[in-house]
Structure formats: structure tokens, C-alpha cells
Write a protein that holds these residues in place. Structure first.
Motif, PDB file in Angstrom:
ATOM      1  N   GLY A  97       7.194  13.778  -4.139  1.00  0.00           N
ATOM      2  CA  GLY A  97       7.371  13.862  -2.696  1.00  0.00           C
ATOM      3  C   GLY A  97       6.139  13.287  -2.023  1.00  0.00           C
ATOM      4  N   ASP A  98       5.381  14.154  -1.355  1.00  0.00           N
ATOM      5  CA  ASP A  98       4.164  13.694  -0.696  1.00  0.00           C
ATOM      6  C   ASP A  98       3.167  13.102  -1.693  1.00  0.00           C
ATOM      7  OD1 ASP A  98       4.835  14.415   1.969  1.00  0.00           O
ATOM      8  OD2 ASP A  98       4.421  16.507   1.504  1.00  0.00           O
ATOM      9  N   ASP A  99       3.134  13.677  -2.889  1.00  0.00           N
ATOM     10  CA  ASP A  99       2.208  13.165  -3.906  1.00  0.00           C
ATOM     11  C   ASP A  99       2.562  11.738  -4.329  1.00  0.00           C
ATOM     12  OD1 ASP A  99       4.593  14.154  -4.966  1.00  0.00           O
ATOM     13  OD2 ASP A  99       3.702  14.568  -6.928  1.00  0.00           O
ATOM     14  N   LEU A 100       3.864  11.463  -4.448  1.00  0.00           N
ATOM     15  CA  LEU A 100       4.308  10.124  -4.813  1.00  0.00           C
ATOM     16  C   LEU A 100       4.020   9.147  -3.671  1.00  0.00           C
ATOM     17  CD1 LEU A 100       5.694   8.132  -6.653  1.00  0.00           C
ATOM     18  CD2 LEU A 100       7.915   9.002  -5.877  1.00  0.00           C
ATOM     19  N   ALA A 101       4.218   9.607  -2.440  1.00  0.00           N
ATOM     20  CA  ALA A 101       3.932   8.755  -1.281  1.00  0.00           C
ATOM     21  C   ALA A 101       2.452   8.372  -1.250  1.00  0.00           C
ATOM     22  CB  ALA A 101       4.323   9.471   0.009  1.00  0.00           C
ATOM     23  N   GLU A 102       1.578   9.322  -1.555  1.00  0.00           N
ATOM     24  CA  GLU A 102       0.146   9.049  -1.568  1.00  0.00           C
ATOM     25  C   GLU A 102      -0.217   8.024  -2.645  1.00  0.00           C
ATOM     26  OE1 GLU A 102      -1.788  12.782  -2.028  1.00  0.00           O
ATOM     27  OE2 GLU A 102      -1.170  13.558  -0.069  1.00  0.00           O
ATOM     28  N   GLY A 107      -1.566   2.074  -3.563  1.00  0.00           N
ATOM     29  CA  GLY A 107      -1.310   0.844  -4.312  1.00  0.00           C
ATOM     30  C   GLY A 107      -0.773   1.041  -5.708  1.00  0.00           C
ATOM     31  N   ASN A 108      -0.461   2.292  -6.070  1.00  0.00           N
ATOM     32  CA  ASN A 108       0.072   2.562  -7.401  1.00  0.00           C
ATOM     33  C   ASN A 108       1.600   2.485  -7.374  1.00  0.00           C
ATOM     34  OD1 ASN A 108      -2.525   3.086  -8.453  1.00  0.00           O
ATOM     35  ND2 ASN A 108      -2.452   5.177  -7.633  1.00  0.00           N
ATOM     36  N   ILE A 109       2.106   1.277  -7.554  1.00  0.00           N
ATOM     37  CA  ILE A 109       3.555   1.049  -7.525  1.00  0.00           C
ATOM     38  C   ILE A 109       3.974   0.546  -8.902  1.00  0.00           C
ATOM     39  CG2 ILE A 109       5.451  -0.192  -6.402  1.00  0.00           C
ATOM     40  CD1 ILE A 109       3.638  -0.470  -3.951  1.00  0.00           C
ATOM     41  N   LYS A 126       7.390   6.490   6.216  1.00  0.00           N
ATOM     42  CA  LYS A 126       6.051   5.945   6.471  1.00  0.00           C
ATOM     43  C   LYS A 126       5.629   4.907   5.434  1.00  0.00           C
ATOM     44  CE  LYS A 126       3.886   9.894   4.088  1.00  0.00           C
ATOM     45  NZ  LYS A 126       3.034  11.097   4.263  1.00  0.00           N
ATOM     46  N   LEU A 127       6.473   4.675   4.445  1.00  0.00           N
ATOM     47  CA  LEU A 127       6.144   3.722   3.382  1.00  0.00           C
ATOM     48  C   LEU A 127       6.802   2.359   3.593  1.00  0.00           C
ATOM     49  CD1 LEU A 127       6.662   6.130   0.345  1.00  0.00           C
ATOM     50  CD2 LEU A 127       4.513   5.580   1.502  1.00  0.00           C
ATOM     51  N   GLY A 128       7.483   2.197   4.720  1.00  0.00           N
ATOM     52  CA  GLY A 128       8.225   0.961   4.982  1.00  0.00           C
ATOM     53  C   GLY A 128       7.396  -0.308   4.865  1.00  0.00           C
ATOM     54  N   LYS A 129       6.170  -0.268   5.386  1.00  0.00           N
ATOM     55  CA  LYS A 129       5.331  -1.473   5.369  1.00  0.00           C
ATOM     56  C   LYS A 129       4.852  -1.820   3.968  1.00  0.00           C
ATOM     57  CE  LYS A 129       3.659  -1.087  10.125  1.00  0.00           C
ATOM     58  NZ  LYS A 129       2.466  -0.978  11.013  1.00  0.00           N
ATOM     59  N   VAL A 130       4.888  -0.835   3.076  1.00  0.00           N
ATOM     60  CA  VAL A 130       4.460  -1.078   1.693  1.00  0.00           C
ATOM     61  C   VAL A 130       5.657  -1.440   0.810  1.00  0.00           C
ATOM     62  CG1 VAL A 130       3.321  -0.095  -0.322  1.00  0.00           C
ATOM     63  CG2 VAL A 130       2.532   0.531   1.969  1.00  0.00           C
ATOM     64  N   LEU A 131       6.722  -0.655   0.904  1.00  0.00           N
ATOM     65  CA  LEU A 131       7.882  -0.868   0.046  1.00  0.00           C
ATOM     66  C   LEU A 131       8.808  -1.975   0.552  1.00  0.00           C
ATOM     67  CD1 LEU A 131       8.843   2.827  -0.832  1.00  0.00           C
ATOM     68  CD2 LEU A 131       7.473   1.223  -2.173  1.00  0.00           C
ATOM     69  N   GLY A 132       8.905  -2.115   1.869  1.00  0.00           N
ATOM     70  CA  GLY A 132       9.810  -3.102   2.455  1.00  0.00           C
ATOM     71  C   GLY A 132       9.588  -4.524   1.960  1.00  0.00           C
ATOM     72  N   PRO A 133       8.372  -5.052   2.064  1.00  0.00           N
ATOM     73  CA  PRO A 133       8.124  -6.432   1.621  1.00  0.00           C
ATOM     74  C   PRO A 133       8.389  -6.649   0.138  1.00  0.00           C
ATOM     75  CG  PRO A 133       6.362  -5.676   3.058  1.00  0.00           C
ATOM     76  CD  PRO A 133       7.190  -4.470   2.728  1.00  0.00           C
ATOM     77  N   ARG A 134       8.356  -5.580  -0.632  1.00  0.00           N
ATOM     78  CA  ARG A 134       8.605  -5.685  -2.070  1.00  0.00           C
ATOM     79  C   ARG A 134      10.079  -5.473  -2.421  1.00  0.00           C
ATOM     80  NH1 ARG A 134       3.535  -3.589  -1.368  1.00  0.00           N
ATOM     81  NH2 ARG A 134       1.897  -4.246  -2.830  1.00  0.00           N
ATOM     82  N   GLY A 135      10.905  -5.238  -1.411  1.00  0.00           N
ATOM     83  CA  GLY A 135      12.321  -5.003  -1.657  1.00  0.00           C
ATOM     84  C   GLY A 135      12.605  -3.675  -2.315  1.00  0.00           C
TER      85      GLY A 135
END
Length: 237
Positions: A97-102, A107-109, A126-135
């Protein structure tokens, strides 16, 4: 023009780049021309008669390939409570949850697909800008925002492939491995093409499926005869 490597030059000798091949023949030739020392991916490229800059001409979705992709897919799931156990039992690689979001924001994807239960979208948003560009952003239209996280994980692991048209109206995807049988590859390719055909947007006018080509990761590309790929291919609106 850049010089081709010896392996690719030799591979091109076995095909005619100006010809249109039936699907079965193309699969045979692509498999035969794959000479790399690893199990190459069989890749399809589809040119569509659309302009994705217009919302009513966007093509996006997901298709379950009948024989999988041959690729190991790492799946992350945003869930809480009983859904955590369900996701893990289904084969999810990362659940939180929050831990995975952090971890993601840091940068740990280390996953290829991200799934979320609806009640976790407040965290995922709140992760849209990180996950979005990566699809990787979960999306209900793609079945990655769902209360059935176990089913979504199993589908991802079994060979569900997401597709999305690029700005130029082209869709690329891996549809199997060179080690697959010809029959399995043909089935996967037809399933993929049929999914794209069914996803024809309302704003698309004229001929929808313009060109389809097939290749392996390191091999030559072959143009496919549209009539051999799908019964609906090449029809006008």
C-alpha cells in the motif's frame, strides 16, 4: 544507409522485403531467420488508419493471448486486508500500500504490470507522473483496477498483453517466442489482430488496418497479407 550485421544480412537473403506473405508462411520464415543465441521475441507492428491525437480515435486495451507470451511477467498489486493474501496466492510478486507507493516514488520499480483494488486508488493516484509515462498506471479500462485482484494477477501471468497506439498510429507488441510452435504463434497473432480490430474507435474513418508486419527481435521484418491475418482486416468503415 547503415550497414547491416552479417547475421541480419544473411537472414534477409531468405525473404523478399517487397512481398506480402500469408500469416503461416511468414511465421515459418521469421522463425527460420531467427539466429540469435537467445530465445527471440516474435514482434508484430500494425499501422492503423487513425489519428490518436483525437480522443475518439485512440486505440487502447488488453488481450489475453491463448498461448501466453513466453515472458516472465512481474506483477505488483496495491491492496489491503484479505486482498493481499488473494494477490499473493495468485502469484503477485509485490503487494503493498503506502509502503509500495514510497518504493515507487524512490525509483524502485521492479515490475512489469501494476494492479490495484478500487479502494487503493487514493494511494495510487499520486503515482501517475511516475507510472503513467512507463505505461504502468492501473486503469479500469484495462482491467488493472479491479476488485478481482487475483483474477487480474493470473491474467497478467498467463499472457495478457496491453496495447496502445503511438502518436503515429502504430501498435507494437510481442506475441510469443521463437521457441513457440508455428501453430501457437499463429493463434496468438490472430487473437492479437482480432483484439485490435474489435477496438476500432468510433472516430476512425476509411480503411482501419493499413499494414501489418512481423519480425523477431534480431531478424528481418516481413509484410503480411491482411486477408490472411483476420477476416475483418482491411475493410473500410
Amino acid at each position: 544507409m547503415a550497414k547491416l550485421g552479417k547475421r541480419l544480412t544473411d537472414a534477409y537473403k531468405s525473404v523478399n522485403r517487397d512481398s506480402f506473405y500469408g500469416l503461416e508462411e511468414a511465421v515459418t520464415l521469421v522463425k527460420g531467420a531467427a539466429k540469435a543465441k537467445f530465445d527471440e521475441t516474435i514482434e508484430i507492428a500494425m499501422n492503423l488508419g487513425i489519428d490518436p491525437r483525437h480522443a475518439d480515435q485512440m486505440v487502447r486495451g488488453v488481450v489475453n493471448l491463448p498461448n501466453g507470451t513466453g515472458k516472465t511477467v512481474r506483477v505488483a498489486v496495491f491492496a489491503r486486508g484479505a486482498k493481499v493474501d488473494e494477490a499473493l496466492a495468485a502469484g503477485a510478486d509485490v503487494v503493498g500500500g503506502d509502503d509500495l507507493a514510497e518504493q515507487i516514488l524512490a525509483g524502485n520499480i521492479n515490475f512489469d504490470r501494476c494492479i490495484a483494488s478500487p479502494d487503493m486508488m487514493g494511494v495510487v493516484g499520486k503515482l501517475g507522473k511516475v507510472l503513467g509515462p512507463r505505461g504502468l498506471m492501473p486503469n479500469p479500462k484495462l482491467g488493472t483496477v479491479t476488485p478481482d485482484v487475483a483474477g487480474a494477477v493470473k491474467a497478467a501471468k498467463a499472457g495478457a498483453v496491453e496495447f496502445r497506439a503511438e502518436k503515429t498510429g502504430i501498435i507494437h507488441a510481442g506475441v510469443g517466442k521463437v521457441s513457440f510452435s508455428e501453430e501457437a504463434l499463429v493463434q496468438n497473432i490472430r487473437a492479437f489482430v482480432d483484439a485490435i480490430t474489435r477496438a476500432k474507435p468510433t472516430g476512425a474513418k476509411g480503411q482501419y488496418l493499413l499494414k501489418v508486419s512481423l519480425s523477431s527481435t534480431m531478424g528481418p521484418g516481413l509484410k503480411l497479407d491482411l486477408a490472411s491475418v483476420s477476416a475483418a482486416a482491411g475493410t473500410a468503415a
